[in-house]
Design an enzyme around this catalytic site. Structure first.
Site, short mmCIF file in Angstrom:
data_model
loop_
_atom_site.label_atom_id
_atom_site.label_comp_id
_atom_site.label_asym_id
_atom_site.label_seq_id
_atom_site.Cartn_x
_atom_site.Cartn_y
_atom_site.Cartn_z
N LYS A 98 1.82 -8.76 14.86
CA LYS A 98 2.79 -7.82 14.27
C LYS A 98 2.85 -6.53 15.09
CE LYS A 98 2.21 -9.57 9.56
NZ LYS A 98 1.73 -9.27 8.18
N SER B 218 -0.99 -4.84 10.46
CA SER B 218 -2.05 -5.17 9.51
C SER B 218 -1.69 -6.45 8.78
CB SER B 218 -2.24 -4.02 8.51
OG SER B 218 -3.39 -4.20 7.73
N ASP B 219 -2.72 -7.17 8.36
CA ASP B 219 -2.49 -8.40 7.62
C ASP B 219 -3.69 -8.69 6.74
OD1 ASP B 219 -0.34 -10.70 7.69
OD2 ASP B 219 -2.28 -11.65 7.36
N SER B 220 -3.45 -9.43 5.66
CA SER B 220 -4.54 -9.82 4.76
C SER B 220 -4.45 -11.31 4.46
CB SER B 220 -4.45 -9.04 3.44
OG SER B 220 -4.63 -7.66 3.66
N ALA C 71 -7.16 -7.08 8.04
CA ALA C 71 -7.29 -6.76 9.47
C ALA C 71 -6.24 -5.75 9.87
CB ALA C 71 -7.14 -8.02 10.31
#
Length: 201
Positions: A61, A77-79, A114
């Site tokens: 991203k 960011s990612d989860s 993250a």
């Protein structure tokens, strides 16, 4: 947006919780959602650890938006959620959300969050953290009333919850950093922004 940071920070997301975290911390930024095929990237990484996948998604991203804004410092960011060895993505429908919640009931959810920074299309930093959330036993009646109140807002949320809202009612214990639970390891992010000269040290 006003804040302590200089111009040039771009959040590669339209996530309300991530925007709120940065705003509350006094970080000035603009937001631009990243165009990334998350499911394809996850398929390529099949068998990898959830933390690795979350980091790869955050980096993808950040890199995607950075390629369009080469002069900016871009934060991606990612989860990801893991329960009983299964990885869960955002629900695709209300029925799918209900099925997720029934599976989560009485189990421990591991939430991996993250973040990555990119400049000029290149990743300059990446990190992640995790939290464990113990889901209480959820009745079908609760699940339906919960989704009556929270759908479709939680369709954008991995884990089918907004911890800052009624989603807190899903849990009986939370072990981990509050920012990680909200979807981004904020303290390491702020440290990295300082390291890149984007925040005063």
């Amino acid at each position: 947006m006003t804040g302590l940071a200089g111009s040039g920070i771009v959040l590669a997301s339209n996530s309300g919780s991530r925007k709120a975290m940065l705003e509350a911390a006094g970080v000035a930024f603009t937001a631009q959602a990243a165009e990334v095929d998350e499911r394809a990237l996850e398929a390529e990484m099949d068998g990898a650890e959830p933390a690795e996948i979350a980091q790869a998604l955050a980096a993808a991203k950040a890199a995607a938006v950075s390629a369009e804004q080469p002069g900016a410092l871009v934060l991606g960011s990612d989860s990801l959620v893991e329960v009983d060895g299964r990885r869960f993505d955002k629900p695709t429908s209300r029925d799918n959300a209900a099925a997720h919640l029934r599976f989560f009931s009485g189990k421990v959810m591991t939430l991996h969050s993250a973040a990555a920074l990119a400049r000029g299309g290149q990743i300059v930093w990446v990190d992640s953290d995790f939290a464990r959330l113990r889901v209480r036993e959820l009745s079908d009646a609760f699940i339906e009333s919960y989704l009556d109140a929270e759908w479709p807002a939680v369709s954008y949320c991995v884990g089918v919850f907004r911890i800052e809202g009624p989603g807190v009612q899903l849990f009986e214990a939370i072990m981990g950093d509050q920012f990680t639970v909200l979807g981004m390891p904020l303290l390491p992010v702020l440290d990295a922004l300082r390291g890149e000269g984007a925040l005063p040290s």
